[in-house]
Design an enzyme around this catalytic site. Structure first.
Site, PDB file in Angstrom:
ATOM      1  N   ASP A  10     -59.062 -12.178  -2.278  1.00 43.98           N
ATOM      2  CA  ASP A  10     -60.216 -12.786  -1.875  1.00 43.98           C
ATOM      3  C   ASP A  10     -60.126 -14.071  -1.000  1.00 43.98           C
ATOM      4  O   ASP A  10     -59.117 -14.916  -1.428  1.00 43.98           O
ATOM      5  CB  ASP A  10     -61.417 -12.896  -3.182  1.00 43.98           C
ATOM      6  CG  ASP A  10     -62.612 -13.095  -2.758  1.00 43.98           C
ATOM      7  OD1 ASP A  10     -63.096 -12.832  -1.589  1.00 43.98           O
ATOM      8  OD2 ASP A  10     -63.369 -13.639  -3.598  1.00 43.98           O
ATOM      9  N   HIS A  27     -59.157 -11.495   7.679  1.00 43.68           N
ATOM     10  CA  HIS A  27     -58.482 -10.370   7.262  1.00 43.68           C
ATOM     11  C   HIS A  27     -57.197  -9.954   7.879  1.00 43.68           C
ATOM     12  O   HIS A  27     -56.390  -9.541   7.171  1.00 43.68           O
ATOM     13  CB  HIS A  27     -59.379  -9.274   7.654  1.00 43.68           C
ATOM     14  CG  HIS A  27     -60.789  -9.124   6.917  1.00 43.68           C
ATOM     15  ND1 HIS A  27     -60.798  -9.388   5.298  1.00 43.68           N
ATOM     16  CD2 HIS A  27     -62.010  -9.423   7.164  1.00 43.68           C
ATOM     17  CE1 HIS A  27     -62.157  -9.481   5.115  1.00 43.68           C
ATOM     18  NE2 HIS A  27     -62.907  -9.187   6.077  1.00 43.68           N
ATOM     19  N   LEU A 121     -40.351  -0.339  -6.489  1.00 42.56           N
ATOM     20  CA  LEU A 121     -41.635  -0.936  -6.562  1.00 42.56           C
ATOM     21  C   LEU A 121     -42.756   0.143  -6.044  1.00 42.56           C
ATOM     22  O   LEU A 121     -42.476   1.037  -5.147  1.00 42.56           O
ATOM     23  CB  LEU A 121     -41.827  -2.170  -5.533  1.00 42.56           C
ATOM     24  CG  LEU A 121     -43.270  -2.645  -5.471  1.00 42.56           C
ATOM     25  CD1 LEU A 121     -43.424  -3.214  -6.979  1.00 42.56           C
ATOM     26  CD2 LEU A 121     -43.518  -3.758  -4.449  1.00 42.56           C
TER      27      LEU A 121
END
Length: 237
Positions: A10, A27, A121
């Site tokens: 955020d 973004h 991962l």
């Protein structure tokens, strides 16, 4: 170290606004923080990293911003997947991808197929995802299995339900991080964060680098996880 870290990314828009830029600029800048977080997890042998990229409620944002996010998702899939594969990272996209256009869905499926055998991962990208949606969808899958005679209703327990969720087979979330200063869950991973430690930071997502990640881990390691037990019981283990 936590086995599974989830992050609500955020603050992109506010970061851009502070710099006199459009929200979409934030973004795009946030992509580097995604790379940084993946590097940190690989370096410290964290098994799973789940990033909240686009919620089912984000469709309500301005059309231009949603369009830019979709374009960015397309670009990142194109530019980053080979790097993830080279670094033994498995990519999974969780959420209802049926609303995305065919080109994007095909890119998602190709990326998941390319990286499916990687083990260092697992990077889960939550896109058009909502925690309530996931739980309803899991219930529907279980009901279908019961109707088809594949499972007895009395056999359904937490572990059986877990197998119907988006993150089946992965560890529960140990640490949930939210950047940007807000202190709420925002309908993210409601089933998986039942015993997660929550960490909120005022750092905006584009500024969340490996040092900021380490601060979150330091805080996590300072806490005692009791899982309903008393301090004395945990200390005696």
């Amino acid at each position: 170290m936590p086995r599974h870290v989830a992050i609500i990314m955020d603050g992109n828009g506010r970061w851009a606004k502070q710099k006199g830029k459009l929200r979409t600029f934030g973004h795009k800048a946030g992509v580097e923080s995604v790379r940084s977080s993946v590097r940190y997890c690989r370096k410290h042998n964290i098994e799973s990293l789940t990033l909240f990229a686009f919620s089912s409620e984000n469709w309500l944002r301005p059309v231009q911003e949603v369009s830019t996010l979709m374009e960015l998702f397309n670009l990142v899939l194109g530019s980053e997947v080979k790097k993830l594969h080279k670094n033994d990272v498995r990519l999974r996209v969780i959420g209802d991808i049926s609303r995305f256009d065919t080109k994007l869905v095909n890119k998602i499926m190709a990326a998941e197929e390319l990286t499916k055998d990687n083990t260092s991962l697992t990077l889960n990208i939550a896109a058009n995802y909502g925690g309530k949606w996931e739980m309803v969808n899991s219930c529907k899958n279980l009901i279908k299995s019961v109707k088809e005679g594949l499972i007895d209703i009395d056999a359904i327990d937490e572990s059986v339900f877990e197998q119907q969720t988006s993150l089946a087979g992965q560890p529960d979330v140990d640490l949930l991080i939210r950047t940007g200063g807000d202190q709420r869950i925002s309908n993210f991973l409601l089933w998986h964060i039942a015993y997660a430690e929550l960490y909120f930071t005022n750092t905006l997502w584009p500024d969340f680098d490996e040092d900021a990640f380490q601060l979150a881990i330091d805080e996590f390691q300072s806490r005692q996880r009791r899982y309903g037990m008393l301090n004395e019981q945990v200390n005696s283990k």
